[in-house]
Structure formats: structure tokens, C-alpha cells
Design a protein around this motif. Structure first.
Motif, PDB file in Angstrom:
ATOM      1  N   LEU A  23     -44.235 114.993 -42.965  1.00 41.03           N
ATOM      2  CA  LEU A  23     -45.215 114.824 -41.895  1.00 41.03           C
ATOM      3  C   LEU A  23     -45.428 113.343 -41.577  1.00 41.03           C
ATOM      4  O   LEU A  23     -45.452 112.946 -40.412  1.00 41.03           O
ATOM      5  CB  LEU A  23     -46.543 115.488 -42.287  1.00 41.03           C
ATOM      6  CG  LEU A  23     -46.485 117.002 -42.491  1.00 41.03           C
ATOM      7  CD1 LEU A  23     -47.811 117.514 -43.034  1.00 41.03           C
ATOM      8  CD2 LEU A  23     -46.094 117.728 -41.212  1.00 41.03           C
ATOM      9  N   ARG A  24     -45.587 112.538 -42.613  1.00 38.56           N
ATOM     10  CA  ARG A  24     -45.817 111.100 -42.408  1.00 38.56           C
ATOM     11  C   ARG A  24     -44.657 110.468 -41.652  1.00 38.56           C
ATOM     12  O   ARG A  24     -44.867 109.720 -40.686  1.00 38.56           O
ATOM     13  CB  ARG A  24     -46.033 110.387 -43.738  1.00 38.56           C
ATOM     14  CG  ARG A  24     -46.478 108.921 -43.566  1.00 38.56           C
ATOM     15  CD  ARG A  24     -46.360 108.132 -44.846  1.00 38.56           C
ATOM     16  NE  ARG A  24     -44.992 107.984 -45.296  1.00 38.56           N
ATOM     17  CZ  ARG A  24     -44.069 107.163 -44.754  1.00 38.56           C
ATOM     18  NH1 ARG A  24     -44.384 106.407 -43.730  1.00 38.56           N
ATOM     19  NH2 ARG A  24     -42.850 107.106 -45.245  1.00 38.56           N
ATOM     20  N   ARG A  25     -43.429 110.763 -42.070  1.00 41.78           N
ATOM     21  CA  ARG A  25     -42.250 110.180 -41.413  1.00 41.78           C
ATOM     22  C   ARG A  25     -42.127 110.604 -39.956  1.00 41.78           C
ATOM     23  O   ARG A  25     -41.551 109.890 -39.147  1.00 41.78           O
ATOM     24  CB  ARG A  25     -40.975 110.555 -42.161  1.00 41.78           C
ATOM     25  CG  ARG A  25     -40.735 109.666 -43.340  1.00 41.78           C
ATOM     26  CD  ARG A  25     -39.323 109.813 -43.861  1.00 41.78           C
ATOM     27  NE  ARG A  25     -39.372 109.946 -45.296  1.00 41.78           N
ATOM     28  CZ  ARG A  25     -38.674 110.773 -46.025  1.00 41.78           C
ATOM     29  NH1 ARG A  25     -37.804 111.576 -45.471  1.00 41.78           N
ATOM     30  NH2 ARG A  25     -38.813 110.829 -47.317  1.00 41.78           N
ATOM     31  N   ALA A  26     -42.652 111.774 -39.631  1.00 43.18           N
ATOM     32  CA  ALA A  26     -42.622 112.261 -38.246  1.00 43.18           C
ATOM     33  C   ALA A  26     -43.761 111.676 -37.415  1.00 43.18           C
ATOM     34  O   ALA A  26     -43.894 112.009 -36.229  1.00 43.18           O
ATOM     35  CB  ALA A  26     -42.691 113.785 -38.234  1.00 43.18           C
ATOM     36  N   GLY A  27     -44.580 110.823 -38.033  1.00 47.16           N
ATOM     37  CA  GLY A  27     -45.701 110.215 -37.309  1.00 47.16           C
ATOM     38  C   GLY A  27     -46.890 111.135 -37.147  1.00 47.16           C
ATOM     39  O   GLY A  27     -47.763 110.894 -36.313  1.00 47.16           O
ATOM     40  N   LEU A  28     -46.940 112.181 -37.955  1.00 48.27           N
ATOM     41  CA  LEU A  28     -48.038 113.149 -37.888  1.00 48.27           C
ATOM     42  C   LEU A  28     -49.095 112.827 -38.937  1.00 48.27           C
ATOM     43  O   LEU A  28     -48.812 112.158 -39.931  1.00 48.27           O
ATOM     44  CB  LEU A  28     -47.493 114.558 -38.138  1.00 48.27           C
ATOM     45  CG  LEU A  28     -46.507 115.078 -37.099  1.00 48.27           C
ATOM     46  CD1 LEU A  28     -45.853 116.366 -37.584  1.00 48.27           C
ATOM     47  CD2 LEU A  28     -47.209 115.291 -35.771  1.00 48.27           C
ATOM     48  N   PRO A  29     -50.310 113.315 -38.747  1.00 47.30           N
ATOM     49  CA  PRO A  29     -51.301 113.194 -39.818  1.00 47.30           C
ATOM     50  C   PRO A  29     -50.732 113.801 -41.099  1.00 47.30           C
ATOM     51  O   PRO A  29     -49.980 114.780 -41.051  1.00 47.30           O
ATOM     52  CB  PRO A  29     -52.492 114.008 -39.300  1.00 47.30           C
ATOM     53  CG  PRO A  29     -52.349 113.965 -37.810  1.00 47.30           C
ATOM     54  CD  PRO A  29     -50.865 113.980 -37.563  1.00 47.30           C
ATOM     55  N   SER A  30     -51.089 113.198 -42.231  1.00 51.17           N
ATOM     56  CA  SER A  30     -50.554 113.658 -43.506  1.00 51.17           C
ATOM     57  C   SER A  30     -51.429 113.168 -44.642  1.00 51.17           C
ATOM     58  O   SER A  30     -51.951 112.057 -44.597  1.00 51.17           O
ATOM     59  CB  SER A  30     -49.134 113.115 -43.698  1.00 51.17           C
ATOM     60  OG  SER A  30     -48.696 113.335 -45.011  1.00 51.17           O
ATOM     61  N   GLN A  31     -51.532 113.983 -45.691  1.00 52.37           N
ATOM     62  CA  GLN A  31     -52.232 113.550 -46.900  1.00 52.37           C
ATOM     63  C   GLN A  31     -51.512 112.365 -47.547  1.00 52.37           C
ATOM     64  O   GLN A  31     -52.100 111.655 -48.351  1.00 52.37           O
ATOM     65  CB  GLN A  31     -52.359 114.707 -47.883  1.00 52.37           C
ATOM     66  CG  GLN A  31     -53.348 115.779 -47.453  1.00 52.37           C
ATOM     67  CD  GLN A  31     -54.750 115.241 -47.310  1.00 52.37           C
ATOM     68  OE1 GLN A  31     -55.241 115.017 -46.195  1.00 52.37           O
ATOM     69  NE2 GLN A  31     -55.411 115.015 -48.417  1.00 52.37           N
ATOM     70  N   ALA A  32     -50.259 112.130 -47.207  1.00 51.68           N
ATOM     71  CA  ALA A  32     -49.511 110.988 -47.745  1.00 51.68           C
ATOM     72  C   ALA A  32     -50.138 109.661 -47.319  1.00 51.68           C
ATOM     73  O   ALA A  32     -49.910 108.639 -47.948  1.00 51.68           O
ATOM     74  CB  ALA A  32     -48.055 111.034 -47.294  1.00 51.68           C
ATOM     75  N   ALA A  36     -55.160 106.655 -52.438  1.00 55.26           N
ATOM     76  CA  ALA A  36     -55.941 106.686 -53.677  1.00 55.26           C
ATOM     77  C   ALA A  36     -55.195 107.426 -54.776  1.00 55.26           C
ATOM     78  O   ALA A  36     -54.546 108.447 -54.526  1.00 55.26           O
ATOM     79  CB  ALA A  36     -57.290 107.362 -53.439  1.00 55.26           C
ATOM     80  N   ALA A  37     -55.286 106.912 -55.994  1.00 56.35           N
ATOM     81  CA  ALA A  37     -54.610 107.541 -57.141  1.00 56.35           C
ATOM     82  C   ALA A  37     -55.091 108.970 -57.360  1.00 56.35           C
ATOM     83  O   ALA A  37     -54.347 109.811 -57.875  1.00 56.35           O
ATOM     84  CB  ALA A  37     -54.832 106.707 -58.397  1.00 56.35           C
ATOM     85  N   SER A  38     -56.305 109.265 -56.981  1.00 58.97           N
ATOM     86  CA  SER A  38     -56.858 110.609 -57.173  1.00 58.97           C
ATOM     87  C   SER A  38     -56.343 111.610 -56.144  1.00 58.97           C
ATOM     88  O   SER A  38     -56.564 112.811 -56.286  1.00 58.97           O
ATOM     89  CB  SER A  38     -58.381 110.556 -57.123  1.00 58.97           C
ATOM     90  OG  SER A  38     -58.799 110.083 -55.851  1.00 58.97           O
ATOM     91  N   ASN A  39     -55.663 111.141 -55.110  1.00 60.77           N
ATOM     92  CA  ASN A  39     -55.157 112.023 -54.058  1.00 60.77           C
ATOM     93  C   ASN A  39     -53.907 112.742 -54.544  1.00 60.77           C
ATOM     94  O   ASN A  39     -52.816 112.193 -54.556  1.00 60.77           O
ATOM     95  CB  ASN A  39     -54.834 111.221 -52.789  1.00 60.77           C
ATOM     96  CG  ASN A  39     -54.390 112.119 -51.665  1.00 60.77           C
ATOM     97  OD1 ASN A  39     -54.872 113.232 -51.514  1.00 60.77           O
ATOM     98  ND2 ASN A  39     -53.454 111.634 -50.870  1.00 60.77           N
ATOM     99  N   ARG A  40     -54.110 113.979 -54.986  1.00 61.15           N
ATOM    100  CA  ARG A  40     -53.018 114.809 -55.494  1.00 61.15           C
ATOM    101  C   ARG A  40     -53.091 116.177 -54.841  1.00 61.15           C
ATOM    102  O   ARG A  40     -54.180 116.654 -54.509  1.00 61.15           O
ATOM    103  CB  ARG A  40     -53.167 115.001 -57.007  1.00 61.15           C
ATOM    104  CG  ARG A  40     -53.023 113.725 -57.800  1.00 61.15           C
ATOM    105  CD  ARG A  40     -53.151 113.978 -59.267  1.00 61.15           C
ATOM    106  NE  ARG A  40     -52.077 114.867 -59.735  1.00 61.15           N
ATOM    107  CZ  ARG A  40     -52.011 115.313 -60.985  1.00 61.15           C
ATOM    108  NH1 ARG A  40     -52.922 114.982 -61.883  1.00 61.15           N
ATOM    109  NH2 ARG A  40     -51.021 116.097 -61.359  1.00 61.15           N
ATOM    110  N   PRO A  41     -51.936 116.829 -54.679  1.00 59.37           N
ATOM    111  CA  PRO A  41     -51.988 118.209 -54.213  1.00 59.37           C
ATOM    112  C   PRO A  41     -52.819 119.044 -55.193  1.00 59.37           C
ATOM    113  O   PRO A  41     -52.661 118.916 -56.406  1.00 59.37           O
ATOM    114  CB  PRO A  41     -50.519 118.637 -54.231  1.00 59.37           C
ATOM    115  CG  PRO A  41     -49.736 117.367 -54.164  1.00 59.37           C
ATOM    116  CD  PRO A  41     -50.564 116.358 -54.893  1.00 59.37           C
TER     117      PRO A  41
END
Length: 176
Positions: A23-32, A36-41
Motif C-alpha cells: 500500500l505504501r509503495r502504491a502511494g496509498l494510506p498504510s499502517q507502514a 513507532a516501535a509499538s506499531n505492529r499488526p
């Protein structure tokens, strides 16, 4: 919002992070985009404005049911006031429902639990992106694989939103 969350094992987490990266590479919103280190699936079992620290022992006692397998299936979209949320659907099992209900029994005195987390209204999911437009949702569904199959959920943690900290409720709570 504070939360109690189930974490995926390392290989399953990598699958979800790949979704974020597509998603990030496509320029879309993404959790990537959240560094933050706490940002995990994860799968949220309960969210509320404040979860007291004193409940960690009782929550950790529920972790004896882990690891639990879950089928990380297709995509699901939730509408919010700030656009759409795109997520992977977690297929519910009896064991997962029992753990979810157990968390809610332990935290039954916590006020203002998020409506989408309460038993019989909860949809287990792993967020991929927030704030998408309908066109972005359509684009994202074309990019992502249809299914990730059965994966283990080995760890439980509590997120404290005020202090921006996590507390492991299992021995592998931050290493899943």
C-alpha cells in the motif's frame, strides 16, 4: 484509546507488513507510515479510553489459551467519519471467542469500551490502512493477495495510549 491486543508470530507479522508496504509503495494510506516501535499488526480484543494497570495479572492469566490459530482471510472495509479503514478479516473460532469474552469479563468494570469491541459485535481484524477514499479502497484490493491462511497468535499485550507504551501480558508479548 488503551487496548488489549493479540499479536501474530514473526512470520505472520511479516506477511501483514508486506501488505502495509504494498500500500505504501502504491502511494496509498498504510499502517507502514506509522514508524513507532509499538506499531505492529495485531487484533484488538478490547479498547477503551483507559484500562487500569492493575488488571495485567488477570489478563495474563487468560494467555494460557495461547497460541491460538486464526485464519487471516480476505479484506474487509469499515466506514468511519474520516474515510474508510481497510483490514484483513480474522476468521472467528470458538477458542478466540472464549478468549475475547474472558478479556471482557476481566475488564467488565472498565467504562466506555469501544462499541466495535464488545462481545457479539466484535469483528476480529488486522488494520492495513486508515482514511482511504472509495477509489483508494478499490485500488488497494487490486494490489493485495486475497488471503494469508492460518497463522498463530502467540502473544497478548496492553497498549497505554497516554504514555505510548506497551505491556507484554505473555512472555513473548513484544517478540511474537
Amino acid at each position: 484509546m488503551d487496548s488489549v491486543e493479540l499479536l501474530l508470530d514473526a512470520s505472520a507479522e511479516e506477511l501483514l507488513r508486506r501488505d502495509w508496504e504494498f500500500l505504501r509503495r502504491a502511494g496509498l494510506p498504510s499502517q507502514a507510515r506509522h514508524a513507532a516501535a509499538s506499531n505492529r499488526p495485531h487484533i484488538t480484543l478490547l479498547a477503551a479510553p483507559r484500562i487500569p494497570d492493575g488488571m495485567d495479572g488477570a489478563l495474563a492469566a487468560l494467555a494460557g489459551a495461547l497460541p491460538l490459530p486464526i485464519h487471516v482471510a480476505g479484506l474487509v472495509v469499515f466506514r468511519t467519519g474520516r474515510g474508510h479503514v481497510l483490514a484483513r478479516l480474522g476468521v472467528v473460532s470458538q477458542a478466540l471467542l472464549e478468549l475475547h469474552r474472558g478479556v471482557h469479563r476481566v475488564l467488565c468494570e472498565v467504562p466506555d469500551v469501544a462499541v466495535n469491541c464488545v462481545p457479539d459485535r466484535w469483528v476480529p481484524h488486522i488494520t492495513l490502512a486508515r482514511g482511504l477514499t472509495p477509489a483508494q479502497v478499490a485500488q488497494a484490493t487490486e494490489l493485495l493477495p486475497p488471503d494469508h491462511g492460518l497463522v498463530p497468535l502467540p502473544a497478548l499485550r496492553r497498549w497505554n495510549s497516554r504514555e505510548k507504551t506497551t505491556t507484554a501480558l505473555t512472555s513473548d508479548g513484544e517478540h511474537g
